[in-house]
Design a protein around this motif. Structure first.
Motif, PDB file in Angstrom:
ATOM      1  N   ARG A 609      15.438 -40.378  29.251  1.00 27.58           N
ATOM      2  CA  ARG A 609      16.258 -40.200  30.447  1.00 27.58           C
ATOM      3  C   ARG A 609      16.544 -38.732  30.736  1.00 27.58           C
ATOM      4  NH1 ARG A 609      18.566 -45.055  31.982  1.00 27.58           N
ATOM      5  NH2 ARG A 609      18.367 -46.753  30.466  1.00 27.58           N
ATOM      6  N   ASP A 610      16.325 -37.862  29.775  1.00 34.68           N
ATOM      7  CA  ASP A 610      16.612 -36.446  29.991  1.00 34.68           C
ATOM      8  C   ASP A 610      15.446 -35.623  29.459  1.00 34.68           C
ATOM      9  OD1 ASP A 610      16.913 -36.641  27.263  1.00 34.68           O
ATOM     10  OD2 ASP A 610      19.102 -36.722  27.351  1.00 34.68           O
ATOM     11  N   GLU A 611      15.710 -34.387  29.049  1.00 35.71           N
ATOM     12  CA  GLU A 611      14.652 -33.493  28.608  1.00 35.71           C
ATOM     13  C   GLU A 611      14.227 -33.748  27.164  1.00 35.71           C
ATOM     14  OE1 GLU A 611      15.995 -29.545  29.223  1.00 35.71           O
ATOM     15  OE2 GLU A 611      15.752 -29.634  31.410  1.00 35.71           O
ATOM     16  N   THR A 612      14.866 -34.674  26.484  1.00 35.20           N
ATOM     17  CA  THR A 612      14.544 -34.972  25.086  1.00 35.20           C
ATOM     18  C   THR A 612      13.735 -36.257  25.001  1.00 35.20           C
ATOM     19  OG1 THR A 612      16.573 -33.889  24.350  1.00 35.20           O
ATOM     20  CG2 THR A 612      15.497 -35.388  22.795  1.00 35.20           C
ATOM     21  N   LEU A 613      12.651 -36.234  24.230  1.00 34.53           N
ATOM     22  CA  LEU A 613      11.807 -37.427  24.063  1.00 34.53           C
ATOM     23  C   LEU A 613      12.566 -38.481  23.273  1.00 34.53           C
ATOM     24  CD1 LEU A 613       8.942 -38.637  24.515  1.00 34.53           C
ATOM     25  CD2 LEU A 613       8.375 -37.792  22.217  1.00 34.53           C
ATOM     26  N   ALA A 614      12.747 -39.642  23.893  1.00 36.31           N
ATOM     27  CA  ALA A 614      13.458 -40.752  23.238  1.00 36.31           C
ATOM     28  C   ALA A 614      12.430 -41.752  22.743  1.00 36.31           C
ATOM     29  CB  ALA A 614      14.425 -41.399  24.219  1.00 36.31           C
ATOM     30  N   ALA A 615      11.912 -41.480  21.562  1.00 35.96           N
ATOM     31  CA  ALA A 615      10.866 -42.345  21.017  1.00 35.96           C
ATOM     32  C   ALA A 615      11.469 -43.486  20.224  1.00 35.96           C
ATOM     33  CB  ALA A 615       9.941 -41.533  20.124  1.00 35.96           C
ATOM     34  N   PRO A 616      10.965 -44.712  20.403  1.00 32.60           N
ATOM     35  CA  PRO A 616      11.470 -45.865  19.626  1.00 32.60           C
ATOM     36  C   PRO A 616      10.881 -45.857  18.224  1.00 32.60           C
ATOM     37  CG  PRO A 616       9.754 -46.576  21.111  1.00 32.60           C
ATOM     38  CD  PRO A 616       9.942 -45.118  21.383  1.00 32.60           C
ATOM     39  N   ILE A 617      11.364 -44.929  17.397  1.00 30.58           N
ATOM     40  CA  ILE A 617      10.756 -44.764  16.067  1.00 30.58           C
ATOM     41  C   ILE A 617      11.030 -45.946  15.154  1.00 30.58           C
ATOM     42  CG2 ILE A 617      10.749 -42.249  16.177  1.00 30.58           C
ATOM     43  CD1 ILE A 617      13.309 -42.216  14.560  1.00 30.58           C
ATOM     44  N   SER A 618      11.958 -46.822  15.560  1.00 32.25           N
ATOM     45  CA  SER A 618      12.193 -48.019  14.738  1.00 32.25           C
ATOM     46  C   SER A 618      10.939 -48.899  14.684  1.00 32.25           C
ATOM     47  CB  SER A 618      13.376 -48.817  15.291  1.00 32.25           C
ATOM     48  OG  SER A 618      13.116 -49.232  16.623  1.00 32.25           O
ATOM     49  N   GLU A 619      10.102 -48.770  15.716  1.00 31.11           N
ATOM     50  CA  GLU A 619       8.855 -49.547  15.723  1.00 31.11           C
ATOM     51  C   GLU A 619       7.878 -49.050  14.667  1.00 31.11           C
ATOM     52  OE1 GLU A 619       7.105 -49.589  19.537  1.00 31.11           O
ATOM     53  OE2 GLU A 619       8.851 -50.410  20.574  1.00 31.11           O
ATOM     54  N   LEU A 620       8.130 -47.827  14.190  1.00 36.11           N
ATOM     55  CA  LEU A 620       7.192 -47.235  13.241  1.00 36.11           C
ATOM     56  C   LEU A 620       7.587 -47.513  11.809  1.00 36.11           C
ATOM     57  CD1 LEU A 620       6.647 -43.764  14.978  1.00 36.11           C
ATOM     58  CD2 LEU A 620       5.430 -45.908  15.327  1.00 36.11           C
ATOM     59  N   ASP A 621       8.234 -48.631  11.554  1.00 36.10           N
ATOM     60  CA  ASP A 621       8.612 -49.034  10.205  1.00 36.10           C
ATOM     61  C   ASP A 621       7.344 -49.139   9.354  1.00 36.10           C
ATOM     62  OD1 ASP A 621       9.577 -50.098   7.900  1.00 36.10           O
ATOM     63  OD2 ASP A 621      10.702 -51.718   8.857  1.00 36.10           O
ATOM     64  N   VAL A 622       7.321 -48.399   8.287  1.00 33.54           N
ATOM     65  CA  VAL A 622       6.106 -48.381   7.464  1.00 33.54           C
ATOM     66  C   VAL A 622       5.792 -49.743   6.878  1.00 33.54           C
ATOM     67  CG1 VAL A 622       6.294 -45.939   6.888  1.00 33.54           C
ATOM     68  CG2 VAL A 622       7.503 -47.629   5.502  1.00 33.54           C
ATOM     69  N   ALA A 623       6.789 -50.638   6.856  1.00 33.70           N
ATOM     70  CA  ALA A 623       6.529 -51.971   6.294  1.00 33.70           C
ATOM     71  C   ALA A 623       5.626 -52.783   7.208  1.00 33.70           C
ATOM     72  CB  ALA A 623       7.849 -52.710   6.077  1.00 33.70           C
TER      73      ALA A 623
END
Length: 685
Positions: A609-623
């Motif tokens: 929504r702003d100048e910062t990348l809001a990545a859904p890193i929860s999707e990147l669970d190594v499990a």
């Protein structure tokens, strides 16, 4: 005596003279018919010296039961002293044995077919121009030389001399009339051919129209138009018409021309061939002529501004059907058609170029629509540098390249880089994902098809191989090509030729092949799922594309690249990528490689929504996708990735949160992979 003579002369006065008084054959027939009844004459010959003084025109009429009523008309040479003496004689004379007297004139003896003991009464005749001639009565009856019969024959000679001027003038007029009629027909034919050359730009239409006109004039058995291919020294039969048989045939026969024949034809040397010459023709042509019982052929070359274009051939079932006049007429026609053929070939080249450019434009437009958002290969790792170095080495050559790597590693980008660095960069780069096309349609996509080749083939269509002529063809997922199509692809690689679906015409192509696969082709060869000869032909210069997890140092570069491009596309102003986000992205295994990373960044840009990348890193669970995969083969790794994605998606295939979206694949592609790898619902449910 006088009364007796008058009684003999009476029938002669009743000879029915034609109204025009000009038909020499009718007069000769009437005289002979009466004399045969009175004096037993069975053959009459009229011999008139021609203007050249070297030959004489023979008019011969036989009245025996086995002979035709029609007279025999021939020119016989005057090279015999006895025959010349008879023509120059002025008094009637009797020759008791005509065959012995003129033994040196066998042609004349053969034409008369008289008995060896036959005698001949010879009378001189002449016209107003004093052209000498003789009238000869042949008979086996010794009583025919009575005074009454001699006077009767003398009267017949006088009567024929009286009508000789008119008869010869009539014959000359008839000959002149026939000559004028022939010239008129010749001019009419030349005019028709000229109209055809103006009307028809298409070669096939021109040849069909010209064939009908030629057949109408010559009444021949067939007319063929052959096109010369300079590179192969080959004549290709484009159109063949049988006016009284099979109609039109097209593209039926080819023949290789020797260099001597090419040279003579290029010099516009036309020729007539008889029965003895046909066996000397190239075997495919000779066989065709023998099958149709052809006994004579005339061939006239078509020569354009740049050399030999082709040949016109006329064939007949008669041994002496063509003469020198026909050869001269056909040479004039060939000159007309050669000019039109030059134009037709130029028209065909332009039409072909326009159609090809249009097809390439449509193809490139569709490619532009489906083009990925990244244009260049991004990376500075040693692994990617090695790939680019190998691509730069092989690019200037025309060697086949095999790109090996997991899905999403950028194999197509490497293929485009090879094309752009090659000598073919000005031509088209054509791509085809073999796994994305149903097997039933893949042959048509690759090789094209003719109109009516299958249900729904409403027009001719060029395949990707032909579209990539003089350019590069990129076949992605080549391991998915079925065994039935592999020999045809091998032929393209080895022979540089193929046939469209529904056609038997061979098409030559100059295409550079770049293939790609994520599958274990050597393993497929061992299992009989892929032809070994095709694999060896593809594996000329293999390049291994490393997966993203083997070049993690390139991930930050790719992230910044995708964020910048996608921000412009989605009208965002993202300038900050949090360290935590970058660390999570870098540590993830990315089973879908660059394609999956791109999709994840796009989703992240949309959520920002702003100048910062809001990545859904929860999707990147190594499990979800373990960094270390226990399977040792590519098949095992791929199977584990798909199973992990399916479990994480709860068995859902489609959608952004489905297994296909997580892996960066289409749903149909994922389903085919699952079927190939033997993945069942019980494995992940």
């Amino acid at each position: 005596m006088i009364a007796s003579e008058n009684s003999q002369l009476l029938p002669l006065s009743m000879i029915p003279v034609p109204d025009s008084g000009s038909d020499l054959h009718a007069i000769l027939h009437s005289v002979t018919l009466l004399l045969s009844e009175i004096i037993g004459c069975n053959c009459v010959a009229l011999l008139l010296l021609n203007e050249d003084g070297l030959s004489a025109r023979l008019h011969l009429l036989r009245l025996d039961p086995d002979s035709s009523v029609a007279p025999v008309v021939r020119d016989v040479p005057i090279d015999n002293a006895g025959l010349a003496g008879l023509l120059n004689g002025h008094k009637p004379q009797y020759i008791p044995n005509f065959a012995n007297e003129l033994a040196a004139a066998p042609d004349l003896i053969q034409l008369t077919r008289i008995e060896p003991s036959s005698g001949a009464q010879v009378f001189s005749v002449s016209n107003s121009q004093k052209r000498p001639g003789i009238l000869v009565f042949f008979t086996n009856n010794t009583e025919s030389r009575s005074a009454h019969n001699l006077e009767l024959m003398t009267s017949a000679a006088v009567l024929i001399s009286k009508f000789l001027d008119t008869a010869l003038a009539f014959a000359t007029a008839e000959s002149y009339k026939q000559t004028l009629s022939r010239q008129r027909d010749r001019l009419q034919l030349l005019l028709e051919i000229n109209n055809h050359t103006i009307t028809h730009l298409d070669m096939s239409a021109l040849f069909r129209a010209a064939s009908k006109s030629l057949n109408s004039f010559f009444d021949n058995a067939s007319t063929g138009f052959w096109l010369f291919e300079e590179k192969s020294s080959q004549l290709e039969l484009l159109t063949l018409e049988f006016p009284r048989g099979r109609g039109f045939l097209e593209n039926t026969t080819t023949a290789i021309l020797p260099k001597d024949d090419i040279a003579s034809m290029s010099a516009r040397v036309a020729a007539i061939y008889g029965p003895q010459d046909i066996d000397e023709f190239p075997e495919p042509v000779a066989e065709h002529l023998r099958e149709n019982r052809i006994l004579s052929v005339v061939c006239v070359p078509l020569v354009g501004a740049k050399g030999l274009l082709g040949v016109i051939s006329l064939a007949s079932k008669e041994p002496d059907a063509f003469n020198q006049d026909d050869l001269e007429l056909l040479s004039q026609i060939a000159n007309q058609i050669s000019l039109a053929l030059d134009n037709a070939l130029a028209y065909r080249r332009i039409t072909f170029s326009v159609r090809r450019l249009e097809e390439e434009r449509n193809y490139l437009a569709s490619e532009f629509q489906s083009q990925s958002n990244f244009e260049d290969i991004v990376g500075q790792s040693d692994a990617i540098k090695q790939v680019l170095e190998q691509a730069a080495i092989v690019a200037p050559t025309d060697s086949t390249v095999l790109l090996i790597g997991e899905s999403g590693t950028g194999k197509e980008l490497v293929a485009r880089a090879i094309h752009n660095l090659s000598l073919r960069r000005e031509r088209t780069f054509v791509r085809l994902n073999c796994a994305a096309v149903p097997s039933g349609l893949l042959e048509s996509e690759l090789f094209g098809h003719e109109k009516g080749a299958f249900t729904g083939a409403l027009a001719q269509r060029r395949g990707r191989i032909e579209l990539a002529h003089e350019g590069s063809l990129f076949l992605d997922e080549i391991g998915d090509i079925g065994l039935e199509l592999q020999p045809k692809l091998l032929r393209v690689l080895q022979e540089r030729e193929f046939e469209r679906l529904g056609s038997n015409r061979t098409i030559k192509v100059d295409t550079r092949l770049i293939a790609a696969t994520h599958r274990d082709l050597p393993g497929m060869v061992r299992k009989g799922e892929f032809r070994d000869d095709l694999f060896y032909r593809l594996n000329v210069f293999p390049i291994h594309i490393p997966p993203l997890r083997e070049r993690r140092e390139d991930i930050p570069l790719l992230v910044h690249y995708f964020v910048a491009n996608l921000s412009r596309k989605l009208r965002k102003s993202i300038r900050v990528i949090p360290t935590k986000v970058m660390a999570a992205i870098t540590s993830f295994s990315w089973p879908g490689n660059v394609r999956e990373l791109q999709n994840f960044i796009e989703r992240s840009v949309i959520l920002s929504r702003d100048e910062t990348l809001a990545a859904p890193i929860s999707e990147l669970d190594v499990a979800l996708v373990p960094r270390e995969i226990s399977a040792s083969t590519l098949h095992g790794m791929e199977r584990e990735m798909i199973l992990n994605a399916l479990r994480a998606a709860g068995g859902k295939l489609s959608g952004l949160d489905g297994a296909a979206g997580r892996l960066g694949l289409k749903r149909t592609t994922l389903q085919r992979k699952m079927e190939r790898l033997g993945i069942l619902k019980s494995d992940y449910a």
